[in-house]
Design a protein around this motif. Structure first.
Motif, PDB file in Angstrom:
ATOM      1  N   PHE A  33       0.838  -1.200   0.000  1.00  0.00           N
ATOM      2  CA  PHE A  33       0.000   0.000   0.000  1.00  0.00           C
ATOM      3  C   PHE A  33       0.873   1.251   0.000  1.00  0.00           C
ATOM      4  CE2 PHE A  33      -3.753  -2.401   1.406  1.00  0.00           C
ATOM      5  CZ  PHE A  33      -3.169  -3.483   2.036  1.00  0.00           C
ATOM      6  N   TRP A  34       0.376   2.291  -0.644  1.00  0.00           N
ATOM      7  CA  TRP A  34       0.968   3.623  -0.535  1.00  0.00           C
ATOM      8  C   TRP A  34      -0.087   4.591  -0.004  1.00  0.00           C
ATOM      9  CZ3 TRP A  34       5.695   5.360  -0.327  1.00  0.00           C
ATOM     10  CH2 TRP A  34       6.720   4.666  -0.956  1.00  0.00           C
ATOM     11  N   TYR A  35       0.306   5.317   1.048  1.00  0.00           N
ATOM     12  CA  TYR A  35      -0.540   6.339   1.651  1.00  0.00           C
ATOM     13  C   TYR A  35       0.199   7.670   1.626  1.00  0.00           C
ATOM     14  CZ  TYR A  35      -2.983   2.461   4.055  1.00  0.00           C
ATOM     15  OH  TYR A  35      -3.683   1.319   4.363  1.00  0.00           O
ATOM     16  N   ARG A  36      -0.584   8.739   1.708  1.00  0.00           N
ATOM     17  CA  ARG A  36       0.002  10.013   2.073  1.00  0.00           C
ATOM     18  C   ARG A  36      -0.646  10.492   3.363  1.00  0.00           C
ATOM     19  NH1 ARG A  36      -0.886  15.009  -1.948  1.00  0.00           N
ATOM     20  NH2 ARG A  36      -0.496  16.181  -0.038  1.00  0.00           N
ATOM     21  N   ASP A  38      -1.249  13.769   5.817  1.00  0.00           N
ATOM     22  CA  ASP A  38      -1.254  15.222   5.947  1.00  0.00           C
ATOM     23  C   ASP A  38      -1.940  15.596   7.255  1.00  0.00           C
ATOM     24  OD1 ASP A  38      -1.890  14.709   2.668  1.00  0.00           O
ATOM     25  OD2 ASP A  38      -0.258  16.083   3.191  1.00  0.00           O
ATOM     26  N   PRO A  39      -1.463  16.630   7.919  1.00  0.00           N
ATOM     27  CA  PRO A  39      -2.041  17.024   9.221  1.00  0.00           C
ATOM     28  C   PRO A  39      -3.552  17.242   9.111  1.00  0.00           C
ATOM     29  CG  PRO A  39      -0.017  18.227   8.804  1.00  0.00           C
ATOM     30  CD  PRO A  39      -0.327  17.495   7.537  1.00  0.00           C
ATOM     31  N   GLY A  40      -4.279  16.643  10.046  1.00  0.00           N
ATOM     32  CA  GLY A  40      -5.730  16.817  10.090  1.00  0.00           C
ATOM     33  C   GLY A  40      -6.504  15.946   9.120  1.00  0.00           C
ATOM     34  N   LEU A  41      -5.793  15.282   8.229  1.00  0.00           N
ATOM     35  CA  LEU A  41      -6.462  14.434   7.231  1.00  0.00           C
ATOM     36  C   LEU A  41      -6.179  12.959   7.435  1.00  0.00           C
ATOM     37  CD1 LEU A  41      -5.856  16.538   3.992  1.00  0.00           C
ATOM     38  CD2 LEU A  41      -7.915  16.454   5.418  1.00  0.00           C
ATOM     39  N   GLY A  42      -5.339  12.620   8.377  1.00  0.00           N
ATOM     40  CA  GLY A  42      -5.025  11.220   8.617  1.00  0.00           C
ATOM     41  C   GLY A  42      -4.257  10.616   7.456  1.00  0.00           C
ATOM     42  N   LEU A  43      -4.455   9.330   7.247  1.00  0.00           N
ATOM     43  CA  LEU A  43      -3.817   8.620   6.138  1.00  0.00           C
ATOM     44  C   LEU A  43      -4.827   8.440   5.022  1.00  0.00           C
ATOM     45  CD1 LEU A  43      -1.925   7.816   8.571  1.00  0.00           C
ATOM     46  CD2 LEU A  43      -1.520   5.701   7.320  1.00  0.00           C
ATOM     47  N   ARG A  44      -4.406   8.746   3.826  1.00  0.00           N
ATOM     48  CA  ARG A  44      -5.264   8.542   2.667  1.00  0.00           C
ATOM     49  C   ARG A  44      -4.572   7.600   1.701  1.00  0.00           C
ATOM     50  NH1 ARG A  44      -6.489  14.395   0.543  1.00  0.00           N
ATOM     51  NH2 ARG A  44      -4.345  14.709   1.250  1.00  0.00           N
ATOM     52  N   LEU A  45      -5.318   6.613   1.250  1.00  0.00           N
ATOM     53  CA  LEU A  45      -4.756   5.581   0.394  1.00  0.00           C
ATOM     54  C   LEU A  45      -4.635   6.080  -1.042  1.00  0.00           C
ATOM     55  CD1 LEU A  45      -3.848   2.590   0.194  1.00  0.00           C
ATOM     56  CD2 LEU A  45      -6.236   2.041  -0.317  1.00  0.00           C
ATOM     57  N   ILE A  46      -3.439   5.929  -1.603  1.00  0.00           N
ATOM     58  CA  ILE A  46      -3.198   6.376  -2.971  1.00  0.00           C
ATOM     59  C   ILE A  46      -3.414   5.212  -3.942  1.00  0.00           C
ATOM     60  CG2 ILE A  46      -1.538   7.422  -4.554  1.00  0.00           C
ATOM     61  CD1 ILE A  46      -0.048   8.498  -2.072  1.00  0.00           C
ATOM     62  N   TYR A  47      -2.672   4.144  -3.728  1.00  0.00           N
ATOM     63  CA  TYR A  47      -2.780   2.928  -4.535  1.00  0.00           C
ATOM     64  C   TYR A  47      -2.464   1.735  -3.647  1.00  0.00           C
ATOM     65  CZ  TYR A  47      -3.054   4.522  -9.444  1.00  0.00           C
ATOM     66  OH  TYR A  47      -3.460   5.024 -10.656  1.00  0.00           O
ATOM     67  N   PHE A  48      -2.928   0.578  -4.057  1.00  0.00           N
ATOM     68  CA  PHE A  48      -2.495  -0.640  -3.422  1.00  0.00           C
ATOM     69  C   PHE A  48      -2.332  -1.740  -4.461  1.00  0.00           C
ATOM     70  CE2 PHE A  48      -6.435  -3.133  -3.272  1.00  0.00           C
ATOM     71  CZ  PHE A  48      -7.393  -2.146  -3.479  1.00  0.00           C
ATOM     72  N   MET A  54      -0.303  -6.427 -10.220  1.00  0.00           N
ATOM     73  CA  MET A  54      -1.704  -6.072  -9.985  1.00  0.00           C
ATOM     74  C   MET A  54      -1.754  -4.827  -9.114  1.00  0.00           C
ATOM     75  SD  MET A  54      -2.925  -8.477 -11.695  1.00  0.00           S
ATOM     76  CE  MET A  54      -4.679  -8.314 -11.432  1.00  0.00           C
ATOM     77  N   LYS A  55      -2.663  -3.925  -9.457  1.00  0.00           N
ATOM     78  CA  LYS A  55      -2.783  -2.698  -8.684  1.00  0.00           C
ATOM     79  C   LYS A  55      -4.222  -2.220  -8.740  1.00  0.00           C
ATOM     80  CE  LYS A  55      -1.421  -0.038 -12.738  1.00  0.00           C
ATOM     81  NZ  LYS A  55      -0.370   0.746 -13.401  1.00  0.00           N
ATOM     82  N   GLU A  56      -4.593  -1.469  -7.725  1.00  0.00           N
ATOM     83  CA  GLU A  56      -5.915  -0.849  -7.723  1.00  0.00           C
ATOM     84  C   GLU A  56      -5.790   0.563  -7.174  1.00  0.00           C
ATOM     85  OE1 GLU A  56      -8.763  -4.753  -6.986  1.00  0.00           O
ATOM     86  OE2 GLU A  56      -9.297  -2.820  -6.119  1.00  0.00           O
ATOM     87  N   LYS A  57      -6.622   1.435  -7.669  1.00  0.00           N
ATOM     88  CA  LYS A  57      -6.628   2.809  -7.181  1.00  0.00           C
ATOM     89  C   LYS A  57      -7.204   2.868  -5.782  1.00  0.00           C
ATOM     90  CE  LYS A  57      -7.110   4.882 -11.752  1.00  0.00           C
ATOM     91  NZ  LYS A  57      -7.969   5.706 -12.644  1.00  0.00           N
ATOM     92  N   GLY A  58      -6.620   3.765  -5.006  1.00  0.00           N
ATOM     93  CA  GLY A  58      -7.182   4.045  -3.697  1.00  0.00           C
ATOM     94  C   GLY A  58      -8.096   5.247  -3.767  1.00  0.00           C
ATOM     95  N   ASP A  59      -8.064   6.059  -2.740  1.00  0.00           N
ATOM     96  CA  ASP A  59      -8.981   7.199  -2.656  1.00  0.00           C
ATOM     97  C   ASP A  59      -8.478   8.437  -3.391  1.00  0.00           C
ATOM     98  OD1 ASP A  59      -9.340   6.097   0.694  1.00  0.00           O
ATOM     99  OD2 ASP A  59     -10.733   5.736  -0.963  1.00  0.00           O
ATOM    100  N   ILE A  60      -7.155   8.566  -3.528  1.00  0.00           N
ATOM    101  CA  ILE A  60      -6.600   9.783  -4.134  1.00  0.00           C
ATOM    102  C   ILE A  60      -5.504   9.430  -5.150  1.00  0.00           C
ATOM    103  CG2 ILE A  60      -7.186  11.401  -2.269  1.00  0.00           C
ATOM    104  CD1 ILE A  60      -4.230  10.983  -1.291  1.00  0.00           C
ATOM    105  N   SER A  87       4.222  16.221   1.040  1.00  0.00           N
ATOM    106  CA  SER A  87       3.529  15.428   2.041  1.00  0.00           C
ATOM    107  C   SER A  87       4.475  14.383   2.619  1.00  0.00           C
ATOM    108  CB  SER A  87       2.320  14.725   1.400  1.00  0.00           C
ATOM    109  OG  SER A  87       1.534  14.052   2.372  1.00  0.00           O
ATOM    110  N   MET A  88       3.956  13.654   3.616  1.00  0.00           N
ATOM    111  CA  MET A  88       4.630  12.460   4.109  1.00  0.00           C
ATOM    112  C   MET A  88       4.017  11.259   3.389  1.00  0.00           C
ATOM    113  SD  MET A  88       6.683  10.796   6.167  1.00  0.00           S
ATOM    114  CE  MET A  88       7.045  11.462   7.791  1.00  0.00           C
ATOM    115  N   TYR A  89       4.869  10.417   2.822  1.00  0.00           N
ATOM    116  CA  TYR A  89       4.399   9.226   2.106  1.00  0.00           C
ATOM    117  C   TYR A  89       4.790   7.978   2.888  1.00  0.00           C
ATOM    118  CZ  TYR A  89       3.222  12.268  -1.732  1.00  0.00           C
ATOM    119  OH  TYR A  89       2.639  13.256  -2.489  1.00  0.00           O
ATOM    120  N   LEU A  90       3.796   7.160   3.135  1.00  0.00           N
ATOM    121  CA  LEU A  90       4.000   5.947   3.917  1.00  0.00           C
ATOM    122  C   LEU A  90       3.671   4.726   3.071  1.00  0.00           C
ATOM    123  CD1 LEU A  90       2.316   7.074   7.234  1.00  0.00           C
ATOM    124  CD2 LEU A  90       4.736   6.713   6.887  1.00  0.00           C
ATOM    125  N   CYS A  91       4.561   3.756   3.136  1.00  0.00           N
ATOM    126  CA  CYS A  91       4.350   2.478   2.477  1.00  0.00           C
ATOM    127  C   CYS A  91       4.004   1.445   3.548  1.00  0.00           C
ATOM    128  CB  CYS A  91       5.614   2.072   1.730  1.00  0.00           C
ATOM    129  SG  CYS A  91       5.544   0.430   0.986  1.00  0.00           S
TER     130      CYS A  91
END
Lengths: 113, 118
Positions: A33-36, A38-48, A54-60, A87-91
């Motif tokens: 998974f890849w997330y970004r 941002d303060p006040g927005l928590g973690l948002r999923l970019i792709y997984f 194989m890949k699928e789109k996340g929320d952003i 941003s901060m990017y988390l895998c």
């Protein structure tokens, strides 16, 4: 112990540059998974990805793409970096199955100037 | 749609006192719930999860969480806070199955900063 590593802790890029963020896990996990974050927005999923190639789109997913050519490696690509991608990017990775927790890397703090 | 809410941006507690970090959820079907902690400039670390069974779940570092189905809550607790518990805490719920069924996608709350004062 599960280890998830990310290629850089800090990265500074210019607007319009192509940016590669690399993530490697050593536990033979199916899911990555890849997330970004941002303060006040928590973690948002970019792709997984649930399997090699194989890949699928996340929320952003807009402005991002991913690549998973090998099971242990999942790359996030910013085709043309923009300042709003600072941003901060988390895998993260997890074993296949419904109940398994995700294990996170240390994060990459990306600044786009 | 599945969602999770952490109603408090920040929780302040004195060292040695009990702490509670709140989380409520909205899901269709059975909830699968998780708590993570993030120390400064670090990635997230898994604390505990609720899948089924006993409503009181014990996790790492002396933390526990209570699942309450009627109140749709999953609050994180610790009987005696330490200064070293100061961190950002995230509640998460497993997303509804769609696409590949075993991806374990999670939806995260916005996070609660816990400040433990000596």
């Amino acid at each position: 112990d599960v280890k998830v590593t990310q290629s850089s802790r800090y990265l500074v890029k210019r607007t319009g540059e192509k940016v590669f963020l690399e993530c490697v896990q050593d536990m033979d996990h199916e899911n990555m998974f890849w997330y970004r974050q941002d303060p006040g927005l928590g973690l948002r999923l970019i792709y997984f990805s649930y399997d090699v190639k194989m890949k699928e789109k996340g929320d952003i997913p807009e402005g991002y793409s991913v690549s998973r050519e090998k099971k242990e490696r999942f790359s996030l690509i910013l085709e043309s970096a923009s300042t709003n991608q600072t941003s901060m990017y988390l895998c993260a990775s997890s074993a296949g199955g419904t109940y398994n927790e995700q294990f996170f890397g240390p994060g990459t703090r990306l600044t786009v100037l | 749609a599945q969602s999770v809410a952490q109603p408090e941006d920040q929780v302040n507690v004195a060292e040695g006192n009990p702490l509670t970090v709140k989380c409520t959820y909205s899901v269709s079907g059975n909830p699968y719930l998780f708590w993570y902690v993030q120390y400064p400039n670090r990635g997230l670390q898994f604390l505990l999860k609720y899948i089924t069974g006993d409503n009181l779940v014990k996790g790492s570092y002396g933390f526990e969480a209570e699942f309450n189905k009627s109140q749709t809550s999953f609050h994180l607790k610790k009987p005696s806070a330490l200064v070293s518990d100061s961190a950002l805490y995230f509640c998460a719920v497993r997303d509804k199955v769609g696409g590949s069924s075993n991806t374990g996608k999670l939806i995260f709350g916005q996070g609660t900063t816990l400040q433990v004062k000596p």
